[in-house]
Design a protein around this motif. Structure first.
Motif, PDB file in Angstrom:
ATOM      1  N   SER A   1       0.821  -1.210   0.000  1.00 32.15           N
ATOM      2  CA  SER A   1       0.000   0.000   0.000  1.00 32.15           C
ATOM      3  C   SER A   1       0.857   1.263   0.000  1.00 32.15           C
ATOM      4  N   TRP A   2       1.894   1.282   0.842  1.00 28.78           N
ATOM      5  CA  TRP A   2       2.793   2.437   0.885  1.00 28.78           C
ATOM      6  C   TRP A   2       3.535   2.598  -0.443  1.00 28.78           C
ATOM      7  N   GLN A   3       3.973   1.476  -1.009  1.00 30.25           N
ATOM      8  CA  GLN A   3       4.700   1.541  -2.281  1.00 30.25           C
ATOM      9  C   GLN A   3       3.802   2.067  -3.402  1.00 30.25           C
ATOM     10  N   ALA A   4       2.496   1.725  -3.352  1.00 31.20           N
ATOM     11  CA  ALA A   4       1.553   2.231  -4.349  1.00 31.20           C
ATOM     12  C   ALA A   4       1.390   3.742  -4.239  1.00 31.20           C
ATOM     13  N   GLN A   5       1.702   4.279  -3.045  1.00 35.80           N
ATOM     14  CA  GLN A   5       1.620   5.727  -2.827  1.00 35.80           C
ATOM     15  C   GLN A   5       2.940   6.428  -3.124  1.00 35.80           C
ATOM     16  N   GLY A   6       3.917   5.662  -3.601  1.00 35.16           N
ATOM     17  CA  GLY A   6       5.195   6.252  -3.989  1.00 35.16           C
ATOM     18  C   GLY A   6       6.289   6.118  -2.966  1.00 35.16           C
ATOM     19  N   VAL A   7       6.010   5.446  -1.836  1.00 34.56           N
ATOM     20  CA  VAL A   7       7.032   5.241  -0.809  1.00 34.56           C
ATOM     21  C   VAL A   7       7.708   3.905  -1.091  1.00 34.56           C
ATOM     22  N   LYS A   8       8.908   3.946  -1.646  1.00 31.03           N
ATOM     23  CA  LYS A   8       9.577   2.733  -2.093  1.00 31.03           C
ATOM     24  C   LYS A   8       9.905   1.796  -0.940  1.00 31.03           C
ATOM     25  N   ASN A   9      10.439   2.349   0.154  1.00 29.49           N
ATOM     26  CA  ASN A   9      10.813   1.531   1.309  1.00 29.49           C
ATOM     27  C   ASN A   9      10.187   2.104   2.574  1.00 29.49           C
ATOM     28  N   PRO A  10       8.928   1.754   2.865  1.00 30.52           N
ATOM     29  CA  PRO A  10       8.278   2.271   4.074  1.00 30.52           C
ATOM     30  C   PRO A  10       9.051   1.878   5.323  1.00 30.52           C
ATOM     31  N   ASN A  11       9.118   2.796   6.277  1.00 26.72           N
ATOM     32  CA  ASN A  11       9.889   2.530   7.490  1.00 26.72           C
ATOM     33  C   ASN A  11       9.046   1.815   8.543  1.00 26.72           C
ATOM     34  N   ILE A  12       9.673   1.486   9.640  1.00 27.26           N
ATOM     35  CA  ILE A  12       9.016   0.730  10.705  1.00 27.26           C
ATOM     36  C   ILE A  12       7.803   1.475  11.241  1.00 27.26           C
ATOM     37  N   SER A  13       7.939   2.776  11.436  1.00 28.97           N
ATOM     38  CA  SER A  13       6.829   3.566  11.984  1.00 28.97           C
ATOM     39  C   SER A  13       5.627   3.552  11.041  1.00 28.97           C
ATOM     40  N   GLN A  14       5.877   3.714   9.760  1.00 28.31           N
ATOM     41  CA  GLN A  14       4.782   3.710   8.791  1.00 28.31           C
ATOM     42  C   GLN A  14       4.059   2.366   8.774  1.00 28.31           C
TER      43      GLN A  14
ATOM     44  N   VAL B   1       6.803  -5.409  14.326  1.00 25.93           N
ATOM     45  CA  VAL B   1       7.111  -5.084  12.927  1.00 25.93           C
ATOM     46  C   VAL B   1       8.567  -5.405  12.624  1.00 25.93           C
ATOM     47  N   THR B   2       9.454  -5.021  13.520  1.00 25.22           N
ATOM     48  CA  THR B   2      10.883  -5.263  13.322  1.00 25.22           C
ATOM     49  C   THR B   2      11.168  -6.761  13.210  1.00 25.22           C
ATOM     50  N   ALA B   3      10.470  -7.544  14.026  1.00 24.13           N
ATOM     51  CA  ALA B   3      10.716  -8.990  14.039  1.00 24.13           C
ATOM     52  C   ALA B   3      10.130  -9.680  12.804  1.00 24.13           C
ATOM     53  N   LYS B   4       9.210  -8.984  12.111  1.00 21.99           N
ATOM     54  CA  LYS B   4       8.498  -9.625  11.010  1.00 21.99           C
ATOM     55  C   LYS B   4       8.825  -9.043   9.645  1.00 21.99           C
ATOM     56  N   VAL B   5       9.836  -8.211   9.552  1.00 21.44           N
ATOM     57  CA  VAL B   5      10.190  -7.630   8.255  1.00 21.44           C
ATOM     58  C   VAL B   5      10.918  -8.686   7.426  1.00 21.44           C
ATOM     59  N   ARG B   6      10.124  -9.526   6.783  1.00 19.53           N
ATOM     60  CA  ARG B   6      10.658 -10.588   5.931  1.00 19.53           C
ATOM     61  C   ARG B   6       9.577 -10.988   4.934  1.00 19.53           C
ATOM     62  N   GLU B   7       9.962 -11.621   3.864  1.00 20.31           N
ATOM     63  CA  GLU B   7       9.013 -12.047   2.852  1.00 20.31           C
ATOM     64  C   GLU B   7       8.350 -13.358   3.276  1.00 20.31           C
ATOM     65  N   LEU B   8       7.088 -13.485   2.881  1.00 17.55           N
ATOM     66  CA  LEU B   8       6.372 -14.726   3.156  1.00 17.55           C
ATOM     67  C   LEU B   8       6.967 -15.872   2.337  1.00 17.55           C
ATOM     68  N   SER B   9       7.107 -17.034   2.958  1.00 20.88           N
ATOM     69  CA  SER B   9       7.565 -18.210   2.219  1.00 20.88           C
ATOM     70  C   SER B   9       6.409 -18.753   1.388  1.00 20.88           C
ATOM     71  N   GLU B  10       6.711 -19.433   0.299  1.00 21.12           N
ATOM     72  CA  GLU B  10       5.682 -19.969  -0.589  1.00 21.12           C
ATOM     73  C   GLU B  10       5.893 -21.464  -0.793  1.00 21.12           C
ATOM     74  N   PRO B  11       5.368 -22.290   0.119  1.00 19.57           N
ATOM     75  CA  PRO B  11       5.554 -23.739  -0.030  1.00 19.57           C
ATOM     76  C   PRO B  11       4.654 -24.367  -1.085  1.00 19.57           C
ATOM     77  N   LEU B  12       3.676 -23.617  -1.599  1.00 17.32           N
ATOM     78  CA  LEU B  12       2.780 -24.150  -2.620  1.00 17.32           C
ATOM     79  C   LEU B  12       3.211 -23.693  -4.009  1.00 17.32           C
ATOM     80  N   PRO B  13       3.052 -24.546  -5.007  1.00 20.65           N
ATOM     81  CA  PRO B  13       3.365 -24.127  -6.384  1.00 20.65           C
ATOM     82  C   PRO B  13       2.325 -23.133  -6.879  1.00 20.65           C
ATOM     83  N   HIS B  14       2.687 -22.307  -7.855  1.00 19.22           N
ATOM     84  CA  HIS B  14       1.745 -21.397  -8.482  1.00 19.22           C
ATOM     85  C   HIS B  14       1.087 -22.131  -9.642  1.00 19.22           C
TER      86      HIS B  14
END
Length: 283
Positions: A48-61, A73-86
């Protein structure tokens, strides 16, 4: 604002109820769902932030958007794993669909030689066209055989299923469930938020009919879908084969029917027993 929150939560509850039913049936517990929800909140907040032009939203945002505290937020700044095929990437599904399209015009091609000389229809040519030559036909054939969708005998292979429903492969079934339901909901969400031109999202419903009529109506839908399925497949195949190498668009067209015996034959609102149409398009 309070009404909007209540309405939105009620809609989310309706959407998530069958998902929770599946999760419980598969042994998923609250901690698993909580972790997944936090990851999804952060992923979508970042989008959502990136759609508004914020390339790298910070922790506060991200914290403000999700309601999660900064530590979470700090502990969860990571990409979701994808164990299922597309599912849209499945060479087996593409080959099956292309073969099914061929059958609509040439029923005699239900049984094909695995390989054949140039100009003679074969499984190899179908697999090569469907995968754009990116996967060996033998690997695709083995996958379709594993899913019990084809039968191989003396250098020939025969199609034994009429739809790509990998019922004997739980991972694949869950992948199709996730992809199909996701895109259905993405269309509905886009229409509800008015993000772009309305997409087709409609349903016809009736309450207070017999189960026999429900089953008969489902068969009618299956019959009508069969013809539309072949027409859509033909058009998508044309689009796929003629697309430029850098084409990045994707489209999924689906249909569903659901019926059940309810506790009472009397609808909550008397007039709702009459068939009605929901139209989710907006704009």
């Amino acid at each position: 604002m309070e009404n909007q929150l209540a309405w939105t939560l009620a809609a989310c509850a309706r959407v998530m109820r069958p998902v929770i039913r599946l999760a419980l049936a598969m042994g998923v517990k609250h901690p698993h769902l909580e972790e997944m929800l936090r990851d999804l909140l952060l992923t979508e907040a970042r989008r959502s932030w990136q759609a508004q032009g914020v390339k790298n939203p910070n922790i506060s945002q991200l914290s403000v958007s999700t309601g999660l505290n900064r530590k979470a937020v700090t502990a969860k700044v990571r990409e979701l794993s994808e164990p299922l095929p597309h599912t849209e990437m499945s060479a087996a599904a593409k080959t099956f669909t292309l073969w099914l399209q061929m059958l609509a015009e040439h029923p005699e091609h239900r049984r094909l030689p695995i390989v054949a000389e140039a100009g003679v229809p074969s499984f190899e040519t179908v697999a090569r066209q469907a995968s754009r030559g990116n996967m060996h036909h033998r690997a695709i054939l083995d996958e379709l055989a594993r899913l019990n969708m084809v039968a191989e005998h003396e250098g020939h292979v025969e199609l034994t299923a009429d739809a790509f429903v990998p019922a004997k492969d739980l991972q694949s079934m869950l992948a199709f469930f996730g992809d199909n339901a996701r895109d259905h909901l993405l269309a509905a969400v886009s229409n509800t938020l008015g993000e772009r031109a309305p997409m087709l999202e409609r349903a016809v419903y009736a309450h207070g009919v017999s189960m026999d009529d429900c089953r008969a109506i489902e068969q009618l839908v299956r019959q009508r879908w069969s013809g539309l399925h072949h027409e859509l497949t033909r058009e998508m195949t044309r689009a796929f084969t003629s697309a430029a190498g850098n084409a990045s668009g994707r489209i999924r067209v689906g249909i569903y029917t659901y019926y059940e015996e309810t506790e009472s034959a009397t609808p909550a609102e008397p007039e709702s027993g009459v068939p009605g149409t929901t139209r989710m398009e907006k704009g």
